[in-house]
Write a protein that holds these residues in place. Structure first.
Motif, short mmCIF file in Angstrom:
data_model
loop_
_atom_site.label_atom_id
_atom_site.label_comp_id
_atom_site.label_asym_id
_atom_site.label_seq_id
_atom_site.Cartn_x
_atom_site.Cartn_y
_atom_site.Cartn_z
N VAL A 187 -18.54 49.86 -21.70
CA VAL A 187 -17.63 49.26 -20.72
C VAL A 187 -18.42 48.44 -19.69
CG1 VAL A 187 -15.89 49.73 -18.94
CG2 VAL A 187 -15.87 51.02 -21.09
N GLU A 188 -19.55 48.97 -19.24
CA GLU A 188 -20.39 48.23 -18.28
C GLU A 188 -20.84 46.89 -18.84
OE1 GLU A 188 -22.50 51.77 -15.65
OE2 GLU A 188 -23.48 51.10 -17.49
N GLU A 189 -21.24 46.84 -20.09
CA GLU A 189 -21.70 45.57 -20.68
C GLU A 189 -20.60 44.52 -20.63
OE1 GLU A 189 -23.94 44.95 -24.21
OE2 GLU A 189 -24.81 46.96 -24.12
N VAL A 190 -19.38 44.92 -20.96
CA VAL A 190 -18.27 43.97 -20.98
C VAL A 190 -17.96 43.48 -19.57
CG1 VAL A 190 -15.83 43.64 -21.54
CG2 VAL A 190 -17.30 44.95 -23.09
N VAL A 191 -17.81 44.39 -18.63
CA VAL A 191 -17.41 43.97 -17.28
C VAL A 191 -18.54 43.21 -16.56
CG1 VAL A 191 -15.67 45.78 -17.12
CG2 VAL A 191 -17.90 46.17 -16.08
N LYS A 192 -19.78 43.56 -16.82
CA LYS A 192 -20.90 42.83 -16.20
C LYS A 192 -20.98 41.40 -16.74
CE LYS A 192 -23.27 46.81 -14.71
NZ LYS A 192 -24.30 47.29 -13.94
N ALA A 193 -20.67 41.22 -18.02
CA ALA A 193 -20.62 39.87 -18.59
C ALA A 193 -19.50 39.06 -17.94
CB ALA A 193 -20.42 39.94 -20.10
N GLY A 194 -18.52 39.76 -17.40
CA GLY A 194 -17.43 39.11 -16.68
C GLY A 194 -17.70 38.94 -15.20
N GLY A 195 -18.93 39.21 -14.76
CA GLY A 195 -19.30 39.00 -13.37
C GLY A 195 -19.03 40.16 -12.44
N SER A 196 -18.64 41.31 -12.97
CA SER A 196 -18.38 42.48 -12.14
C SER A 196 -19.66 43.31 -11.99
CB SER A 196 -17.29 43.35 -12.77
OG SER A 196 -17.13 44.56 -12.05
N SER A 197 -19.79 43.96 -10.87
CA SER A 197 -20.92 44.87 -10.67
C SER A 197 -20.50 46.33 -10.86
CB SER A 197 -21.51 44.68 -9.27
OG SER A 197 -20.54 44.98 -8.29
N ALA A 198 -19.28 46.55 -11.30
CA ALA A 198 -18.75 47.91 -11.47
C ALA A 198 -19.52 48.66 -12.56
CB ALA A 198 -17.27 47.88 -11.81
N GLY A 199 -19.69 49.94 -12.34
CA GLY A 199 -20.36 50.78 -13.32
C GLY A 199 -20.51 52.19 -12.78
N MET A 200 -21.27 52.99 -13.49
CA MET A 200 -21.52 54.37 -13.11
C MET A 200 -23.01 54.61 -13.02
SD MET A 200 -18.73 56.56 -15.20
CE MET A 200 -17.08 56.66 -14.54
N TYR A 201 -23.42 55.34 -12.04
CA TYR A 201 -24.83 55.61 -11.83
C TYR A 201 -25.34 56.72 -12.73
CZ TYR A 201 -29.26 56.29 -9.43
OH TYR A 201 -30.59 56.40 -9.14
N PHE A 202 -24.56 57.80 -12.87
CA PHE A 202 -25.01 58.97 -13.63
C PHE A 202 -24.41 59.05 -15.04
CE2 PHE A 202 -25.44 60.34 -9.18
CZ PHE A 202 -26.80 60.60 -9.17
N ASN A 203 -23.58 58.11 -15.42
CA ASN A 203 -22.93 58.13 -16.73
C ASN A 203 -22.12 59.40 -16.98
OD1 ASN A 203 -23.66 55.58 -17.63
ND2 ASN A 203 -25.59 56.30 -18.48
N CYS A 204 -21.44 59.86 -15.96
CA CYS A 204 -20.61 61.06 -16.08
C CYS A 204 -19.20 60.72 -15.63
CB CYS A 204 -21.20 62.20 -15.24
SG CYS A 204 -20.35 63.75 -15.50
N PRO A 205 -18.38 60.17 -16.52
CA PRO A 205 -17.05 59.66 -16.14
C PRO A 205 -16.16 60.66 -15.40
CG PRO A 205 -17.57 59.04 -18.38
CD PRO A 205 -18.66 59.97 -17.93
N ALA A 206 -16.20 61.92 -15.77
CA ALA A 206 -15.32 62.90 -15.14
C ALA A 206 -15.71 63.23 -13.71
CB ALA A 206 -15.28 64.18 -15.98
N ALA A 207 -16.94 62.90 -13.30
CA ALA A 207 -17.43 63.34 -12.00
C ALA A 207 -17.76 62.22 -11.02
CB ALA A 207 -18.68 64.20 -12.20
N GLU A 208 -17.61 60.95 -11.42
CA GLU A 208 -17.98 59.88 -10.50
C GLU A 208 -17.07 58.67 -10.68
OE1 GLU A 208 -21.68 57.63 -11.33
OE2 GLU A 208 -21.84 58.86 -13.12
N PRO A 209 -16.99 57.83 -9.67
CA PRO A 209 -16.14 56.63 -9.78
C PRO A 209 -16.80 55.56 -10.64
CG PRO A 209 -17.23 56.68 -7.66
CD PRO A 209 -17.57 57.98 -8.35
N PHE A 210 -15.97 54.72 -11.22
CA PHE A 210 -16.44 53.53 -11.92
C PHE A 210 -16.30 52.40 -10.92
CE2 PHE A 210 -16.96 50.16 -14.87
CZ PHE A 210 -17.60 50.70 -15.97
#
Length: 145
Positions: free
Chosen positions: A121-144
């Motif tokens: 998901v990060e690869e797709v949104v970053k190619a679209g100019g977004s900086s959104a992502g996850m630091y720890f790669n733990c979707p249930a415990a952190e925001p995207f």
């Protein structure tokens, strides 16, 4: 509860021709669902405004797609539930669209933390100019974010 790697589970279909357009990235979300089996950290899918879900599921599979009915089927058959959705602003929809089309044609080498569902998901949104992502790669415990 079934295992995340169980091939009997429905996890979507391979897309051989991408019907979505760059415009579909004007309303984009990272959708976090619960994990299963050994995956306690959860799972993330990309949802585009036109009602398509995309994700990677499996060690050496091509990315998968689901429509709304398929997404509900996926949740039901895998015993997962949706935890939350994070809206993602995509300043360059054409870039995100091009990256998604590229990734859909390739086998994804899933490597637990460095190359997982979050990285897809990060690869797709970053190619679209977004900086959104996850630091720890733990979707249930952190925001995207």
């Amino acid at each position: 509860m079934s295992s995340w790697f169980d091939p009997k589970d429905y996890d979507g279909d391979e897309m051989h021709q991408c019907p979505i357009k760059p415009f579909d990235f004007h309303h984009c979300y990272a959708v976090v669902v619960s994990g299963d089996g050994i995956n306690l950290g959860g799972h993330v899918l990309l949802h585009t405004g036109s009602g398509w879900y995309f994700h990677v599921a499996g060690r050496k599979h091509r990315p998968r797609f689901l429509r709304e009915e398929g997404y509900m089927n996926y949740l039901r058959k895998s015993g997962k539930h949706e935890i939350r959705r994070w809206m993602i602003q995509i300043p360059n929809p054409a870039g995100a669209h091009a990256k998604l089309e590229e990734l859909l044609t390739k086998q994804w080498r899933w490597l637990v933390l460095p190359n997982n569902c979050v990285a897809f998901v990060e690869e797709v949104v970053k190619a679209g100019g977004s900086s959104a992502g996850m630091y720890f790669n733990c979707p249930a415990a952190e925001p995207f974010a």
